[in-house]
Design a protein around this motif. Structure first.
Motif, mmCIF file in Angstrom:
data_model
loop_
_atom_site.group_PDB
_atom_site.id
_atom_site.type_symbol
_atom_site.label_atom_id
_atom_site.label_comp_id
_atom_site.label_asym_id
_atom_site.label_seq_id
_atom_site.Cartn_x
_atom_site.Cartn_y
_atom_site.Cartn_z
ATOM 1 N N PRO A 1 0.835 -1.204 0.000
ATOM 2 C CA PRO A 1 0.000 0.000 0.000
ATOM 3 C C PRO A 1 0.865 1.247 0.000
ATOM 4 O O PRO A 1 2.047 1.225 0.368
ATOM 5 C CB PRO A 1 -0.816 -0.136 1.282
ATOM 6 N N GLY A 2 0.255 2.361 -0.399
ATOM 7 C CA GLY A 2 1.015 3.593 -0.518
ATOM 8 C C GLY A 2 1.350 4.244 0.802
ATOM 9 O O GLY A 2 2.253 5.088 0.861
ATOM 10 N N ALA A 3 0.672 3.890 1.874
ATOM 11 C CA ALA A 3 0.888 4.560 3.160
ATOM 12 C C ALA A 3 2.104 4.001 3.867
ATOM 13 O O ALA A 3 2.451 2.821 3.729
ATOM 14 C CB ALA A 3 -0.332 4.397 4.051
ATOM 15 N N GLN A 4 2.755 4.863 4.646
ATOM 16 C CA GLN A 4 3.826 4.456 5.531
ATOM 17 C C GLN A 4 3.313 4.529 6.969
ATOM 18 O O GLN A 4 2.328 5.214 7.271
ATOM 19 C CB GLN A 4 5.040 5.373 5.352
ATOM 20 N N PHE A 5 4.030 3.835 7.885
ATOM 21 C CA PHE A 5 3.567 3.752 9.266
ATOM 22 C C PHE A 5 4.710 4.083 10.210
ATOM 23 O O PHE A 5 5.869 3.739 9.952
ATOM 24 C CB PHE A 5 3.008 2.354 9.562
ATOM 25 N N ARG A 6 4.346 4.702 11.314
ATOM 26 C CA ARG A 6 5.312 5.040 12.348
ATOM 27 C C ARG A 6 4.747 4.639 13.705
ATOM 28 O O ARG A 6 3.579 4.886 14.004
ATOM 29 C CB ARG A 6 5.615 6.541 12.342
ATOM 30 N N MET B 1 -2.423 6.499 -5.647
ATOM 31 C CA MET B 1 -1.684 7.144 -4.571
ATOM 32 C C MET B 1 -1.871 6.416 -3.250
ATOM 33 O O MET B 1 -0.991 6.454 -2.390
ATOM 34 C CB MET B 1 -2.146 8.599 -4.432
ATOM 35 N N GLY B 2 -3.010 5.760 -3.049
ATOM 36 C CA GLY B 2 -3.266 5.075 -1.790
ATOM 37 C C GLY B 2 -4.163 3.875 -1.968
ATOM 38 O O GLY B 2 -4.875 3.729 -2.976
ATOM 39 N N THR C 1 -1.835 -2.624 6.295
ATOM 40 C CA THR C 1 -2.644 -1.886 5.325
ATOM 41 C C THR C 1 -3.632 -0.993 6.060
ATOM 42 O O THR C 1 -4.298 -1.442 6.999
ATOM 43 C CB THR C 1 -3.414 -2.864 4.409
ATOM 44 N N PRO C 2 -3.758 0.279 5.641
ATOM 45 C CA PRO C 2 -4.732 1.153 6.295
ATOM 46 C C PRO C 2 -6.152 0.836 5.866
ATOM 47 O O PRO C 2 -6.380 0.221 4.806
ATOM 48 C CB PRO C 2 -4.315 2.550 5.827
ATOM 49 N N GLY C 3 -7.096 1.248 6.680
ATOM 50 C CA GLY C 3 -8.481 1.172 6.272
ATOM 51 C C GLY C 3 -8.781 2.197 5.199
ATOM 52 O O GLY C 3 -8.083 3.208 5.041
ATOM 53 N N ARG D 1 -2.454 15.114 2.541
ATOM 54 C CA ARG D 1 -1.104 14.917 1.997
ATOM 55 C C ARG D 1 -0.112 14.520 3.094
ATOM 56 O O ARG D 1 1.058 14.913 3.069
ATOM 57 C CB ARG D 1 -0.614 16.184 1.293
ATOM 58 N N ALA D 2 -0.592 13.747 4.055
ATOM 59 C CA ALA D 2 0.289 13.288 5.133
ATOM 60 C C ALA D 2 1.100 12.106 4.632
ATOM 61 O O ALA D 2 0.554 11.172 4.023
ATOM 62 C CB ALA D 2 -0.525 12.880 6.344
ATOM 63 N N PRO D 3 2.394 12.077 4.895
ATOM 64 C CA PRO D 3 3.225 10.981 4.351
ATOM 65 C C PRO D 3 3.045 9.666 5.088
ATOM 66 O O PRO D 3 3.299 8.609 4.515
ATOM 67 C CB PRO D 3 4.652 11.517 4.517
ATOM 68 N N ALA D 4 2.649 9.705 6.390
ATOM 69 C CA ALA D 4 2.636 8.466 7.176
ATOM 70 C C ALA D 4 1.455 8.466 8.144
ATOM 71 O O ALA D 4 0.889 9.513 8.504
ATOM 72 C CB ALA D 4 3.949 8.303 7.940
ATOM 73 N N ILE D 5 1.101 7.265 8.560
ATOM 74 C CA ILE D 5 0.101 7.045 9.613
ATOM 75 C C ILE D 5 0.853 6.717 10.891
ATOM 76 O O ILE D 5 1.758 5.877 10.892
ATOM 77 C CB ILE D 5 -0.855 5.902 9.220
ATOM 78 N N GLN D 6 0.477 7.370 11.988
ATOM 79 C CA GLN D 6 1.213 7.225 13.241
ATOM 80 C C GLN D 6 0.338 6.538 14.284
ATOM 81 O O GLN D 6 -0.884 6.759 14.347
ATOM 82 C CB GLN D 6 1.658 8.595 13.759
ATOM 83 N N PHE D 7 0.997 5.712 15.120
ATOM 84 C CA PHE D 7 0.343 5.067 16.262
ATOM 85 C C PHE D 7 0.947 5.652 17.533
ATOM 86 O O PHE D 7 2.159 5.548 17.742
ATOM 87 C CB PHE D 7 0.565 3.554 16.235
#
Length: 611
Positions: A146-151, A176-177, A205-207, A218-224
């Motif tokens: 998937p296009g998203a990154q995670f942190r 893009m996503g 994978t994001p929902g 336009r956020a580059p990453a998903i954060q936990f």
């Protein structure tokens, strides 16, 4: 009850939370989210589903041209376009070679659509596949990441899908996503949560809704972080399972535009300016229809629209960490209050308090729900209510046992009262006979032919009065026991004038039986009458000292001493009064009586057992 609430909590609180969903007003989907639907009118004018990728590409361009910041395609395109030029040539073999060659040179509709997707902020749908489901047909290739990154560390209990259904690789690689459009339904088939993040075919994978929120910002990453999932500035509670619990609004008030209206080129140029647009199919027979707490059947695209709006607003139902300790602490307080209060409170008070506690718990839960907090009311009042019921049942059982004991005791008392009544009747008969005999004897001894009638009458009346006074005294103590001091003061009181001057009385407490009291009262009346006529009380200076004391442990020595009166000459006569004192008193008291005439007055000593 506590164990039942703990084990079956979801079956108790979920219907209540669904009621809150319907009863408590929820904000409608904001103007930041728009839904474009392929409805029945669109299929009628454009053609049956699935449409050619050419039409989809044109539709996506129309949405982008009107200002959308993110476009979500809530449909899966895993198969090739049926209107591909190469497929057309294979279908129509009678085409001239030159025409067939020209057709083969045309780009495929999938490539056209992929180019449109690649240059616009498009998020494509993916569907996780569980083992044994209808989509688990064959081994699929590992999808593109998937296009998203995670942190940050992802939630540990997130959903896991061993396989995933994706779009054609040509289309999938251009987007893009990518986001998962499916999640877990509850046991009753109702959708209450959407996944924020899940494992799909071994890849985080994001929902679908979360990815649209990320792309729109336009956020580059998903954060936990700290139990929350963040995409840009938008953060929502994710919990350990990384799912967003929604407060559902009225889906019909979501901004909606028919796809055919965009195809006709009649929509305003800024229709989607600054909005997240989701494209979905709602036509009967091809729509993804789910049930929610507020609607039995609603297209899945509207659930995704509400999820996107909730993420952008940073809202979602969450179970706070302080809720279980508070709930079970209140449960313990309720149990203690019921245990201590039910036996001391009237029934109506108990019922009112129990209903008030339940209403307060449900009201507090509803207030928390209106602030997006899930607080379970059942632990707060159910154990206490169960304790109230148990205590009432125990009180009823205890009351019935007490009633049985009281009935048995009452029956015993009734039988005892009957026996006492019989004894009292016999005693009364005996006493009446004795009293009549006493009166008869006094009359015969007092009223004699050789005695003056008036003197005889006065003497008889005095003796009757003494007997009456003794009877009154014994009535006051229910014919049980009378104090010797009380008898002496009762008999001498009429002659002690002024009070305390003619008689000096002194002695310890000495209870006497009724028989002894009557005999002693009559004898004392004779002593008093004799002193009044012939002894110390016949003069103004005469005095009588009456005293008694205990001797030999269980006997009483009684002394009557007259002073200041005329001297007593010779021995006492043998009249009725003297015989009553010497013989009757000695006989009735089983004691010794001594009458001693002295120059200073009469002295009488009586030694007896009070009985």
């Amino acid at each position: 009850m506590a164990v039942l609430v703990a084990l079956a909590g979801v079956h108790l609180n979920q219907p209540l939370f669904d009621t809150f969903q319907r009863a408590i007003p929820t904000p409608d989907v904001s103007r930041r989210v728009h839904v474009v639907v392929v409805d029945a009118e669109s299929l009628r004018d454009v053609g049956g589903w699935p449409w050619s990728r050419f039409y989809l590409a044109r539709l996506v361009e129309e949405i982008a041209d009107r200002g959308a910041v993110a476009i979500g395609i809530d449909v899966l395109l895993p198969e090739r376009d049926r209107a591909d030029p190469a497929d057309f040539v294979r279908l129509y073999t009678e085409l001239p070679p030159a025409t067939a060659d020209e057709l083969r040179k045309l780009p495929s509709m999938d490539a056209v659509f992929a180019r449109v997707v690649g240059r616009l902020p498009v998020v494509l749908a993916r569907a996780g596949v569980r083992p044994g489901s209808f989509d688990d047909l064959e081994q699929t290739a590992t999808p593109l990441p998937p296009g998203a990154q995670f942190r940050g560390p992802p939630p540990p209990d997130r959903l896991v899908f061993p396989k995933v259904v994706t779009n054609l690789p040509l289309i999938d690689g251009a987007a893009m996503g990518h986001g998962l459009v499916n999640g877990d339904r509850d046991a009753d088939g109702v959708v209450r949560r959407v996944p924020l993040v899940a494992d799909a075919a071994g890849q985080l994978t994001p929902g679908f809704a979360l990815e649209l929120a990320r792309v729109s910002q336009r956020a580059p990453a998903i954060q936990f972080r700290d139990g929350r999932v963040c995409a840009g500035r938008a953060c929502v509670p994710g919990g350990r399972d990384a799912q967003l619990a929604l407060r559902f609004g009225e889906w019909r008030r979501t901004q909606t535009t028919s796809a055919v209206n965009l195809m006709r080129q009649g929509a305003p140029a800024d229709l989607f300016k600054g909005q997240v647009v989701i494209l979905g199919v709602t036509s009967a027979g091809v729509a993804d229809v789910v049930g929610t707490p507020r609607a039995r059947a609603v297209s899945g695209v509207f659930v995704q629209a509400q999820a996107v709006d909730a993420i952008l607003r940073g809202s979602g139902l969450a179970r706070p960490g302080w809720a279980p300790p508070v709930e079970w602490s209140l449960a313990l307080l309720g149990v203690l209050a019921a245990w201590l209060g039910v036996p001391r409170t009237p029934m109506l008070g108990v019922i009112g308090a129990a209903l008030a506690a339940a209403a307060a718990a449900v009201g507090a839960s509803a207030l928390a729900f209106s602030r997006d907090l899930l607080v379970d009311p059942f632990p707060m009042f159910a154990p206490g209510l169960a304790t109230v019921v148990a205590m009432l049942a125990l009180l009823v059982i205890k009351g019935r046992r007490a009633e049985a004991r009281l009935k048995a005791a009452f029956e015993g008392e009734r039988q005892l009262a009957e026996r006492r009544q019989g004894a009292l009747i016999n005693e009364l008969n005996h006493r009446v006979k004795n009293t009549l005999a006493t009166v008869q004897g006094m009359a015969m001894q007092t009223i004699r032919p050789d005695r003056d009638a008036e003197q005889a009458r006065d003497a008889f009346v005095e003796r009757l009065m003494a007997l009456s006074a003794a009877h009154n005294l014994l009535n006051e103590v229910h014919w049980d026991r009378a104090e010797l001091g009380a008898i002496v003061r009762t008999i001498t009181a009429p002659y002690d004038d002024p009070p305390g001057m003619r008689f000096r009385i002194d002695g310890p407490p000495a209870p006497m039986t009724a028989t002894h009291a009557l005999a002693f009262a009559l004898a004392l009346q004779e002593l008093t009458s004799n002193a009044l006529k012939f002894g110390a009380l016949s003069t103004a200076t005469g005095r009588v000292r009456i005293a008694w004391r205990a001797i030999d442990g269980d006997r009483i020595e009684f002394r009557w001493v007259e002073t200041g009166g005329p001297a007593v000459q010779g021995a006492l006569g043998g009249g009725f009064g003297t015989r009553l004192i010497r013989q009757g008193l000695a006989r009735d008291l089983d004691g010794q009586v001594r009458l001693m005439p002295r120059p200073t007055g009469l002295t009488c000593e009586i030694v007896f057992r009070p009985g």
